[in-house]
Write an enzyme that holds these catalytic residues in place. Structure first.
Site, PDB file in Angstrom:
ATOM      1  N   GLY A   1       0.821  -1.395   0.282  1.00  0.00           N
ATOM      2  CA  GLY A   1      -0.260  -0.346  -0.172  1.00  0.00           C
ATOM      3  C   GLY A   1       0.620   1.330   0.075  1.00  0.00           C
ATOM      4  O   GLY A   1       0.087   2.111   0.382  1.00  0.00           O
TER       5      GLY A   1
ATOM      6  N   TRP B   1       2.335   3.200  -2.031  1.00  0.00           N
ATOM      7  CA  TRP B   1       1.503   4.187  -3.529  1.00  0.00           C
ATOM      8  C   TRP B   1       0.792   4.855  -3.387  1.00  0.00           C
ATOM      9  O   TRP B   1       0.598   6.028  -3.512  1.00  0.00           O
ATOM     10  CB  TRP B   1       1.878   3.123  -4.723  1.00  0.00           C
ATOM     11  CG  TRP B   1       3.118   3.043  -5.280  1.00  0.00           C
ATOM     12  CD1 TRP B   1       3.930   3.006  -4.898  1.00  0.00           C
ATOM     13  CD2 TRP B   1       3.113   2.779  -6.647  1.00  0.00           C
ATOM     14  NE1 TRP B   1       5.022   2.548  -5.627  1.00  0.00           N
ATOM     15  CE2 TRP B   1       4.139   2.378  -6.849  1.00  0.00           C
ATOM     16  CE3 TRP B   1       2.784   2.394  -7.803  1.00  0.00           C
ATOM     17  CZ2 TRP B   1       5.268   2.115  -8.370  1.00  0.00           C
ATOM     18  CZ3 TRP B   1       2.792   2.204  -9.466  1.00  0.00           C
ATOM     19  CH2 TRP B   1       4.504   2.576  -9.299  1.00  0.00           C
TER      20      TRP B   1
ATOM     21  N   ASP C   1      -5.879  -5.510  -5.663  1.00  0.00           N
ATOM     22  CA  ASP C   1      -4.623  -6.714  -5.260  1.00  0.00           C
ATOM     23  C   ASP C   1      -5.484  -7.981  -4.990  1.00  0.00           C
ATOM     24  O   ASP C   1      -6.763  -7.459  -4.232  1.00  0.00           O
ATOM     25  CB  ASP C   1      -3.657  -5.600  -4.459  1.00  0.00           C
ATOM     26  CG  ASP C   1      -1.940  -6.752  -5.247  1.00  0.00           C
ATOM     27  OD1 ASP C   1      -1.437  -5.706  -4.974  1.00  0.00           O
ATOM     28  OD2 ASP C   1      -2.766  -7.633  -4.579  1.00  0.00           O
TER      29      ASP C   1
ATOM     30  N   ASP D   1      -8.629 -10.940  -8.243  1.00  0.00           N
ATOM     31  CA  ASP D   1      -7.396 -10.408  -9.602  1.00  0.00           C
ATOM     32  C   ASP D   1      -8.100  -9.914 -10.835  1.00  0.00           C
ATOM     33  O   ASP D   1      -8.791  -9.773 -11.307  1.00  0.00           O
ATOM     34  CB  ASP D   1      -7.679 -12.262  -9.733  1.00  0.00           C
ATOM     35  CG  ASP D   1      -6.977 -12.152 -10.758  1.00  0.00           C
ATOM     36  OD1 ASP D   1      -6.358 -11.519 -11.958  1.00  0.00           O
ATOM     37  OD2 ASP D   1      -6.456 -13.853 -11.198  1.00  0.00           O
TER      38      ASP D   1
ATOM     39  N   ASP E   1       1.952  -0.982 -10.710  1.00  0.00           N
ATOM     40  CA  ASP E   1       3.551  -1.334 -10.201  1.00  0.00           C
ATOM     41  C   ASP E   1       2.957  -2.809  -9.976  1.00  0.00           C
ATOM     42  O   ASP E   1       3.485  -4.263  -9.545  1.00  0.00           O
ATOM     43  CB  ASP E   1       3.514  -0.937  -8.530  1.00  0.00           C
ATOM     44  CG  ASP E   1       4.727  -0.858  -8.207  1.00  0.00           C
ATOM     45  OD1 ASP E   1       5.454  -1.086  -9.118  1.00  0.00           O
ATOM     46  OD2 ASP E   1       5.457  -0.624  -7.162  1.00  0.00           O
TER      47      ASP E   1
ATOM     48  N   LYS F   1       4.647   0.007 -14.760  1.00  0.00           N
ATOM     49  CA  LYS F   1       5.937  -0.960 -14.472  1.00  0.00           C
ATOM     50  C   LYS F   1       5.418  -2.114 -15.571  1.00  0.00           C
ATOM     51  O   LYS F   1       5.373  -2.603 -16.126  1.00  0.00           O
ATOM     52  CB  LYS F   1       5.548  -1.765 -13.404  1.00  0.00           C
ATOM     53  CG  LYS F   1       7.281  -2.978 -12.999  1.00  0.00           C
ATOM     54  CD  LYS F   1       7.231  -2.811 -11.998  1.00  0.00           C
ATOM     55  CE  LYS F   1       6.967  -3.589 -10.737  1.00  0.00           C
ATOM     56  NZ  LYS F   1       6.752  -4.682  -9.672  1.00  0.00           N
TER      57      LYS F   1
HETATM   58  C1  SAM Z   1       5.277  -4.648  -6.079  1.00  0.00           C
HETATM   59  S1  SAM Z   1       4.277  -5.597  -5.556  1.00  0.00           S
HETATM   60  C2  SAM Z   1       3.015  -3.425  -5.518  1.00  0.00           C
HETATM   61  C3  SAM Z   1       3.328  -2.584  -4.679  1.00  0.00           C
HETATM   62  C4  SAM Z   1       2.586  -1.571  -4.328  1.00  0.00           C
HETATM   63  N1  SAM Z   1       3.183  -0.831  -5.465  1.00  0.00           N
HETATM   64  C5  SAM Z   1       3.399  -0.741  -2.945  1.00  0.00           C
HETATM   65  O1  SAM Z   1       3.671   0.479  -2.578  1.00  0.00           O
HETATM   66  O2  SAM Z   1       2.524  -1.252  -1.686  1.00  0.00           O
HETATM   67  C6  SAM Z   1       2.695  -6.462  -6.704  1.00  0.00           C
HETATM   68  C7  SAM Z   1       1.570  -6.303  -6.287  1.00  0.00           C
HETATM   69  O3  SAM Z   1       0.362  -6.266  -7.385  1.00  0.00           O
HETATM   70  C8  SAM Z   1      -0.635  -7.771  -6.802  1.00  0.00           C
HETATM   71  N2  SAM Z   1      -0.344  -8.172  -7.936  1.00  0.00           N
HETATM   72  C9  SAM Z   1      -0.195  -8.922  -9.060  1.00  0.00           C
HETATM   73  N3  SAM Z   1      -1.156 -10.102  -9.946  1.00  0.00           N
HETATM   74  C10 SAM Z   1      -2.087  -9.180 -10.009  1.00  0.00           C
HETATM   75  C11 SAM Z   1      -4.093  -9.534 -10.160  1.00  0.00           C
HETATM   76  N4  SAM Z   1      -3.170 -10.049 -11.111  1.00  0.00           N
HETATM   77  N5  SAM Z   1      -4.409  -8.319  -9.729  1.00  0.00           N
HETATM   78  C12 SAM Z   1      -4.146  -7.702  -8.911  1.00  0.00           C
HETATM   79  N6  SAM Z   1      -3.475  -7.908  -8.426  1.00  0.00           N
HETATM   80  C13 SAM Z   1      -2.027  -8.282  -8.123  1.00  0.00           C
HETATM   81  C14 SAM Z   1       0.642  -8.626  -6.202  1.00  0.00           C
HETATM   82  O4  SAM Z   1      -0.267  -9.673  -5.356  1.00  0.00           O
HETATM   83  C15 SAM Z   1       1.507  -7.351  -5.938  1.00  0.00           C
HETATM   84  O5  SAM Z   1       0.812  -7.044  -3.931  1.00  0.00           O
END
Ligand code: SAM
Length: 206
Positions: free
Chosen positions: A60, A62, A80, A96, A121, A161
């Site tokens: 969280g 961002w 997420d 998802d 991200d 990203k």
């Molecule tokens: C690098 S982390 C994000 C960090 C976030 N920007 C922060 O500042 O805390 C990437 C996130 O993408 C989520 N994610 C990946 N694939 C996803 C999907 N298909 N649907 C929802 N969330 C997804 C992961 O669960 C993870 O929490």
């Protein structure tokens, strides 16, 4: 943790990482904050009163940063697959993003007025097979581009990203069809050895 590195390598790197230390001493939940902060300070992305959509938002940081920047009349819609602790002004959708019902739920919360900014991200789960991982990442990026057609208001921006590899040049061309300018960003907190980088697409047009 990237594939190929052991959990011990990862722990050692975390211990030495100045951004990890900085995040631990702050109220932010992740070192990822410093990537968004650097880009925002340079590009002035997040403005007071705006509506921001944060894709892949957990844990969280961002969303925390965006919430502080949009101030009292702004709002954030975050999504997420993992749960996220509540944040002021943030409406969180658990699910998802590739699931159409989850995407539609986000669109419902954004409403007809549209969002000013989409930030992503997200990174799909890594298999360690580079070709597969890159293909998944680009498929996710295309889905996000499609989402922007419904989510963004004219003039809105996308920060996403991506990972260096097949498909990124074509993706830029795709973005050029509907955004006025496309820029690449590699913030200091994004590790040099990581293939990740960010693309900033500005001023969406219908
Ligand atoms: C690098 S982390 C994000 C960090 C976030 N920007 C922060 O500042 O805390 C990437 C996130 O993408 C989520 N994610 C990946 N694939 C996803 C999907 N298909 N649907 C929802 N969330 C997804 C992961 O669960 C993870 O929490």
């Amino acid at each position: 943790m990237s594939k190929g590195s052991t959990s011990n390598d990862w722990l050692q790197r975390q211990k030495k990482d100045p951004y990890v230390k900085q995040a631990q001493q702050s109220h932010y939940r992740s070192r990822a904050i410093y990537k968004l902060q650097e880009i925002d300070q340079k590009d002035k992305l997040i403005k007071p009163n705006s509506c921001v959509v944060d894709l892949g938002s957990a844990p969280g940081s961002w969303s925390q940063y965006a919430s502080e920047k949009v101030k009292s009349r702004g709002r954030i819609i975050s999504v997420d697959i993992l749960p996220m602790e509540p944040i002021e002004r943030v409406l969180f959708v658990l699910g998802d993003f590739t699931d159409e019902t989850v995407e539609n739920e986000c669109l419902g919360h954004i409403g007809k007025q549209g969002a000013d900014l989409v930030i992503s991200d997200m990174a799909p789960n890594l298999t360690g097979i580079r070709v597969t991982d890159q293909a998944r990442s680009m498929a996710m990026a295309e889905l996000i581009y499609e989402f922007c057609h419904q989510a963004l208001k004219p003039g809105g921006d996308l920060l996403i990203k991506l990972f260096e590899g097949a498909g990124t040049e074509q993706y830029r061309k795709l973005l050029k069809e509907r955004f006025t300018s496309i820029m690449t960003r590699k913030p200091g907190a994004s590790r040099d050895e990581s293939r990740e980088f960010y693309v900033l697409a500005r001023s969406y047009r219908l």
